[in-house]
Every structure is written in C-alpha cells, then in structure tokens.
Design an enzyme around this catalytic site. Sequence first.
Site, PDB file in Angstrom:
ATOM      1  N   LYS A  72     -36.544 -66.726 -14.235  1.00 30.69           N
ATOM      2  CA  LYS A  72     -36.353 -67.026 -12.824  1.00 30.69           C
ATOM      3  C   LYS A  72     -37.274 -67.921 -12.381  1.00 30.69           C
ATOM      4  O   LYS A  72     -37.037 -68.751 -11.758  1.00 30.69           O
ATOM      5  CB  LYS A  72     -36.115 -65.721 -11.993  1.00 30.69           C
ATOM      6  N   LYS A  97     -26.028 -66.040 -19.359  1.00 34.97           N
ATOM      7  CA  LYS A  97     -25.533 -64.913 -18.504  1.00 34.97           C
ATOM      8  C   LYS A  97     -24.527 -65.400 -17.307  1.00 34.97           C
ATOM      9  O   LYS A  97     -24.947 -66.501 -16.768  1.00 34.97           O
ATOM     10  CB  LYS A  97     -26.749 -64.010 -18.090  1.00 34.97           C
ATOM     11  N   LYS A 154     -24.989 -65.401 -10.410  1.00 35.81           N
ATOM     12  CA  LYS A 154     -24.969 -65.843  -9.120  1.00 35.81           C
ATOM     13  C   LYS A 154     -25.338 -67.110  -8.648  1.00 35.81           C
ATOM     14  O   LYS A 154     -25.002 -67.914  -7.786  1.00 35.81           O
ATOM     15  CB  LYS A 154     -25.376 -64.878  -7.964  1.00 35.81           C
TER      16      LYS A 154
HETATM   17  P1  TYM Z   1     -28.332 -57.716  -9.533  1.00 38.66           P
HETATM   18  O1  TYM Z   1     -28.159 -57.859  -8.244  1.00 38.66           O
HETATM   19  O2  TYM Z   1     -28.925 -58.987 -10.229  1.00 38.66           O
HETATM   20  O3  TYM Z   1     -27.081 -57.279 -10.483  1.00 38.66           O
HETATM   21  C1  TYM Z   1     -26.530 -55.975  -9.872  1.00 38.66           C
HETATM   22  C2  TYM Z   1     -26.045 -55.193 -11.141  1.00 38.66           C
HETATM   23  O4  TYM Z   1     -25.071 -56.047 -11.996  1.00 38.66           O
HETATM   24  C3  TYM Z   1     -25.595 -56.147 -13.223  1.00 38.66           C
HETATM   25  N1  TYM Z   1     -25.252 -57.517 -13.922  1.00 38.66           N
HETATM   26  C4  TYM Z   1     -24.553 -57.782 -14.841  1.00 38.66           C
HETATM   27  N2  TYM Z   1     -23.955 -57.074 -15.750  1.00 38.66           N
HETATM   28  C5  TYM Z   1     -23.344 -57.853 -16.992  1.00 38.66           C
HETATM   29  N3  TYM Z   1     -23.233 -58.950 -17.313  1.00 38.66           N
HETATM   30  C6  TYM Z   1     -23.795 -59.865 -16.095  1.00 38.66           C
HETATM   31  N4  TYM Z   1     -23.659 -61.129 -16.406  1.00 38.66           N
HETATM   32  C7  TYM Z   1     -24.538 -59.312 -15.162  1.00 38.66           C
HETATM   33  N5  TYM Z   1     -25.234 -59.871 -13.979  1.00 38.66           N
HETATM   34  C8  TYM Z   1     -25.679 -58.887 -13.150  1.00 38.66           C
HETATM   35  C9  TYM Z   1     -26.826 -55.914 -13.325  1.00 38.66           C
HETATM   36  O5  TYM Z   1     -27.552 -55.562 -14.571  1.00 38.66           O
HETATM   37  C10 TYM Z   1     -26.994 -54.788 -11.811  1.00 38.66           C
HETATM   38  O6  TYM Z   1     -26.867 -53.805 -12.815  1.00 38.66           O
HETATM   39  N6  TYM Z   1     -32.901 -55.518  -9.766  1.00 38.66           N
HETATM   40  C11 TYM Z   1     -31.342 -55.243  -9.837  1.00 38.66           C
HETATM   41  C12 TYM Z   1     -31.080 -54.436  -8.558  1.00 38.66           C
HETATM   42  C13 TYM Z   1     -31.931 -53.141  -8.365  1.00 38.66           C
HETATM   43  C14 TYM Z   1     -31.786 -52.033  -9.106  1.00 38.66           C
HETATM   44  C15 TYM Z   1     -32.483 -51.181  -8.583  1.00 38.66           C
HETATM   45  C16 TYM Z   1     -30.793 -51.486  -9.841  1.00 38.66           C
HETATM   46  C17 TYM Z   1     -33.070 -52.972  -7.288  1.00 38.66           C
HETATM   47  N7  TYM Z   1     -33.284 -51.907  -7.394  1.00 38.66           N
HETATM   48  C18 TYM Z   1     -32.665 -49.676  -8.734  1.00 38.66           C
HETATM   49  C19 TYM Z   1     -30.683 -50.260 -10.155  1.00 38.66           C
HETATM   50  C20 TYM Z   1     -31.981 -49.355  -9.472  1.00 38.66           C
HETATM   51  C21 TYM Z   1     -30.833 -56.744  -9.626  1.00 38.66           C
HETATM   52  O7  TYM Z   1     -31.258 -57.756  -9.333  1.00 38.66           O
HETATM   53  O8  TYM Z   1     -29.244 -56.598  -9.948  1.00 38.66           O
END
Ligand code: TYM
Length: 333
Positions: free
Chosen positions: A114, A198, A201
């Site tokens: 990132k 991947k 967004k």
């Molecule tokens: P975030 O907001 O980027 O994504 C949310 C969830 O979607 C999954 N994800 C994917 N899974 C499969 N293929 C993809 N291309 C893909 N893109 C995103 C992510 O793995 C995630 O599960 N840091 C985390 C959010 C967070 C969190 C937490 C998660 C903050 N605190 C505590 C679990 C527990 C994040 O940025 O996810």
Amino acid sequence: MGKKIFSGVQPTGNLHLGNYLGAIKNFVELNNDDKNECIFCVVDLHAITVYQNPELLRNNIYETVATFLASGINHKKSIIFNQSRVGAHSETAWILSCVARMGWLNRMTQFKEKAGKDKEKASIGLYSYPVLMAADILLYDATHVPVGDDQKQHLELCRDIAQRFNNDYKVENFFKVPEPLIQKQFSRIMSLKDGLKKMSKSEPSDLSRINLTDNKDDILNKIKKAKTDSLPMPSTIEELEDRAEAKNLLGIYSSLSGLTLEKSISEFSGKNFSEFKNDLAEILVDKIIPISVEIKKLLEDKKYLEQILSEGHKKANDIASNKLKKIHELVGF
Ligand code: TYM
C-alpha cells in the site's frame, strides 16, 4: 461450543465481489448458526489511514452497514457498529503499540504494497494499522476471525501481540489468542483484468471488479470484458496452474454456485470461454443483483441504518469499556 466471531470491513466505498466471497458471505453463514456470537464492525478508523473525503466517508459507513444487511447478516443476532464511536479501540491500539515490536510490523507485506515506493510519505496510521486491528479483535475476546486471505499476516501479528501482552503482564489467557477463519478455497478473488492481482477497491479501473452495487448491465459488460486466455476451458485442475484468469473466473463461479472447483471444471471442460462467461454472468446476476437492489433500498432509509449503528454502539461499548478497564489495571494506570 459456539464461537465468538469478530470481523471488520473498511467503509471506503466500492465493496466488491472479493469482499463478499472472501469475507461477508462467511459472516452470514457464521451468523446463521445460533451457537455463535457475532460482532461485525465498520472500521472507519482504519479507513482514514488513507485520506477520505468526509462526506463520502459518512455515506460509506452507512453503505457498509447496508451491505451487511443486504447480504443477509441479521442485526438482531449480531452486533453491528462503527469503530470510531467506541473510544476503547483507539486507546487499546495505543497500549498495544507499546507491546508490538517494530520488527513485527516491518514484516507486514500489505503495508509495503500500500505504501508503494515512497514509504516516507505513507501515514503512520497505515503503518500501525495492524495494531488497531489487533485491538479490535482482542477487546471482544474473539475466538474466531473470518477474513480473506490478504488479512492472514495481520491475524498472525494479532496473535503475537496477545501472547506478548499476556507474557509481559503475567496474565495467562487475558487476551484470547484468536483463530483465523480463512476458507481453504476462493479466499483470494483476483482482478478481472489481471489474474495475478487481488480484486481491490483502490484499483483505478472499475472493470477490474464486480461491485456489490453494480447493476445487471455493469455485470454483463464486466464479464464480457474480463481477461481470459486463448485456450479452451481446462479439463483438469493441473491445467489451471499457469492460467491465472481461468482459475480466478472458475473460482468465482464455483464459490457462487457452491460447487467444488473440480465440478465446475468438468461442467465446462473443452468449451469456449464465451459459453462459460454466459453462465458466469448469469449466476453473478442471480446472486449479486438482489444484494445490489437491497443496498440501494436500505440507503434510502438512513434513519434505520443509524438506529442499527446506535444499538450496536451501546452493546459494543459495554463490552469494550469493560475489557479496557481491566487492561488499565493490568498496565498499572
Ligand atoms: P478490508 O476492508 O480491506 O476487506 C474486508 C474483507 O474482505 C476481504 N477481501 C478479500 N477477500 C478475498 N479476495 C479479495 N480480493 C478480497 N479483498 C478483500 C478481506 O480479507 C477482509 O476480510 N484490516 C481489515 C479490516 C479489519 C478487520 C479487523 C478484519 C479491521 N479490523 C478485525 C478482521 C478483524 C481490512 O482492511 O479489510
């Protein structure tokens, strides 16, 4: 015994098929099991690690709640809230940042991706973001954390932080060491334009992803334009080895239809991509359009979404403040 589930999603707009198949679909299944206690968090503090337009952020918080509900999460059987309203998250993140080691954070590959080449210009929040994520999870004594594959390393860090805190403060089991719940297959959905990247967004081209708010024409168009190779559809899993796009599209098809990859391969073996793409588009429209329609409907009733967040806030705040009080005592405040 039931599981204590915690997971979070960033309200940064464009929630997509990767978020759905990698995470949210799993949230729904876990939430449907009455034995589990589920907490789903809209992680707005995480979102601002990269600048967000305040008006858009406010709207995206509601849109994320709407997406949870539209996907089938039952707010009566779970706690849905946004992170910034529960002050304990930021405070615990600070305390845990005094426990986490620089060396551990320096290994985080997502930060490297990132931040890109110019790390000096990345925010400190982007660097320390996995510590905040650990605070989210540990405050609620979560036993299981459903996420996509890209969050695996952050969860390992969370486990290290929990163990280090328990050791430093000589409190066995004070923080529960959580288990990641990452699906064995289809836990990393790739871009429709590049099977090695991947689905994300932040990718500039909207053609690279199916958004959960896309309409039918968007979906048909994106699948038509999705990258493939010039070979016919594969007949064996081994053939997928060097065919990232075919593997990804078949993975999406399998995940949506509940088939194994092997079954999907045999369904389309030797056919043209265009035939497969028709069926893929059809199942995407079937599964995603009802969600998309429901998100739009829910977004027209912000009062309702606000009520859900406010109820969730009260419940989450009780749990988190209670845990934080104990953290204060242990640390010596
Ligand atoms: P975030 O907001 O980027 O994504 C949310 C969830 O979607 C999954 N994800 C994917 N899974 C499969 N293929 C993809 N291309 C893909 N893109 C995103 C992510 O793995 C995630 O599960 N840091 C985390 C959010 C967070 C969190 C937490 C998660 C903050 N605190 C505590 C679990 C527990 C994040 O940025 O996810």
